[in-house]
Design an enzyme around this catalytic site. Structure first.
Site, short mmCIF file in Angstrom:
data_model
loop_
_atom_site.label_atom_id
_atom_site.label_comp_id
_atom_site.label_asym_id
_atom_site.label_seq_id
_atom_site.Cartn_x
_atom_site.Cartn_y
_atom_site.Cartn_z
N LYS A 192 4.69 -11.36 3.34
CA LYS A 192 3.28 -11.58 3.03
C LYS A 192 3.15 -11.61 1.51
O LYS A 192 3.84 -10.86 0.82
CB LYS A 192 2.41 -10.46 3.60
CG LYS A 192 0.94 -10.59 3.21
CD LYS A 192 0.06 -9.60 3.92
CE LYS A 192 -0.07 -8.26 3.25
NZ LYS A 192 -0.55 -8.28 1.85
N GLU A 200 -9.17 -9.78 3.50
CA GLU A 200 -9.50 -8.38 3.17
C GLU A 200 -10.84 -8.27 2.47
O GLU A 200 -11.10 -8.96 1.46
CB GLU A 200 -8.39 -7.78 2.28
CG GLU A 200 -8.72 -6.34 1.88
CD GLU A 200 -7.55 -5.53 1.33
OE1 GLU A 200 -6.39 -6.00 1.38
OE2 GLU A 200 -7.81 -4.40 0.87
N GLU A 235 -0.01 -12.31 -1.78
CA GLU A 235 -1.44 -12.41 -2.08
C GLU A 235 -1.75 -13.64 -2.92
O GLU A 235 -0.93 -14.04 -3.76
CB GLU A 235 -1.88 -11.16 -2.87
CG GLU A 235 -1.71 -9.87 -2.10
CD GLU A 235 -2.13 -8.64 -2.90
OE1 GLU A 235 -2.66 -8.77 -4.03
OE2 GLU A 235 -1.92 -7.52 -2.38
N ASP A 241 5.88 -6.94 2.63
CA ASP A 241 4.88 -7.34 1.64
C ASP A 241 5.59 -7.56 0.30
O ASP A 241 6.26 -6.65 -0.21
CB ASP A 241 3.87 -6.19 1.50
CG ASP A 241 2.49 -6.67 1.13
OD1 ASP A 241 2.30 -7.89 0.99
OD2 ASP A 241 1.60 -5.81 1.02
N SER A 261 0.85 -1.20 0.00
CA SER A 261 0.00 0.00 0.00
C SER A 261 0.89 1.25 0.00
O SER A 261 0.44 2.35 -0.35
CB SER A 261 -0.93 0.01 1.22
OG SER A 261 -0.20 -0.27 2.40
#
Ligand code: KIV
Length: 298
Positions: free
Chosen positions: A121, A190, A123, A91, A53
């Site tokens: 992390k 999320e 996704e 991330d 982000s």
């Protein structure tokens, strides 16, 4: 002589598992710089995520897709210098783990080896199992991330809530179970319905960390710039704003500009003084004709 305070024990992935077992909630926020990391450590947060982000809230990109490994590592290093207690998670940015498993392992390793992170992390659901297994086999703890996965924004057709049909919700549960079996130590959920997040959290032994996923997860995370009101482009519905720092910053910058323009800053207390005798000596020396150095004819 008083003995120095022992350094606080660093939070580990095992502490997070213990918290879930004991029914204690896990607290996590994002940070991208040294002072924020220090403040979060002082506030007792369990986990600091250096999220991609970063691309949107700090670097001004319109999505997380342009974020590079080098940008992530740069900010992870700053966070690692600021925090000594929280578990630090880096991330993995878009295309740093999707191309091949060896590349994913190498990039994941850079977060630990070069940037002081304790975990990474990434996704994705079941399709990510072989990659996660490869990274975990290298001794690197992995946090999964399912539901709204911003790196797939184009595939998902926008930043939309996920898992809103029985079929999609079942698929999320299957993804979560597959990621647990693959070796993830925790999962971010999320923007999915609270009931689905609660069900997944119940069925998994590893902790779930929710963002826009209701209160039945094992922990919560927010993007810090949303919580602080620092990112003014938009605020997702699931955010609680604890401050309005963007307005506060703009107010302070304008007050500074006005003070400079009207000569009220700097004031005497911000100024280094030259004692009067030294000042007079300087003025006198400037009035004296300049003496040329004598030429040496020897
Ligand atoms: O990049 C990020 O900040 C994240 C959180 C929203 C979990 O992935």
């Amino acid at each position: 002589m008083s003995t120095p305070e022992p350094a606080p024990k660093q939070v580990s992935v095992l502490d997070l598992a213990r918290k879930k077992e004991q029914g204690k909630l896990i607290t996590m926020l994002t940070a991208y710089d040294y002072p924020t990391a220090r403040a979060m450590d002082a506030a007792g947060l369990d986990v600091i995520l250096v999220g991609d982000s970063l691309g949107m809230v700090v670097l001004g990109y319109s999505s997380t897709l342009p974020v590079t490994m080098e940008e992530m590592l740069h900010h992870c290093k700053a966070v690692a210098r600021g925090a000594s207690r929280a578990l630090l998670i880096g991330d993995m940015p878009f295309l740093s783990y999707q191309v091949s498993i060896p590349e994913a392992v190498r990039n994941a390793g850079r977060f630990l080896q070069e940037a002081g992170m304790g975990a990474v992390k990434l996704e994705g659901g079941q399709e990510m199992v072989p990659t996660i297994q490869g990274i975990v086999t290298a001794g690197i703890p992995v946090m999964g991330h399912i539901g709204l996965t911003p790196q797939s924004v184009h595939k998902l057709g926008g930043h939309k809530p996920q898992g809103r049909t029985a079929r999609a919700a079942k698929r999320l549960l299957e993804d979560a179970q597959a990621l647990q079996v693959a070796g993830c130590f925790a999962l971010v959920l999320e923007s999915i319905p609270a009931r689905v997040a609660g069900l997944i959290s119940q069925r998994l032994t590893i902790p779930t960390i929710g963002i826009g996923a209701g209160s039945d997860c094992d922990g919560q995370v927010l993007v810090t710039h949303d919580l602080l009101g620092l990112f003014d482009r938009f605020t997702p519905k699931f955010v609680r704003k604890y401050a309005s720092f963007y307005e506060e910053m703009a107010r302070a910058f304008e007050a500074y500009r006005l003070d400079v323009e009207k000569h009220s800053f700097p004031a005497p207390e911000h100024t280094v003084d030259l004692p009067e005798p030294e000042w007079q000596a300087l003025l006198t020396s400037l009035e004296e004709p300049e003496r040329k150095p004598a030429r040496d004819f020897t």
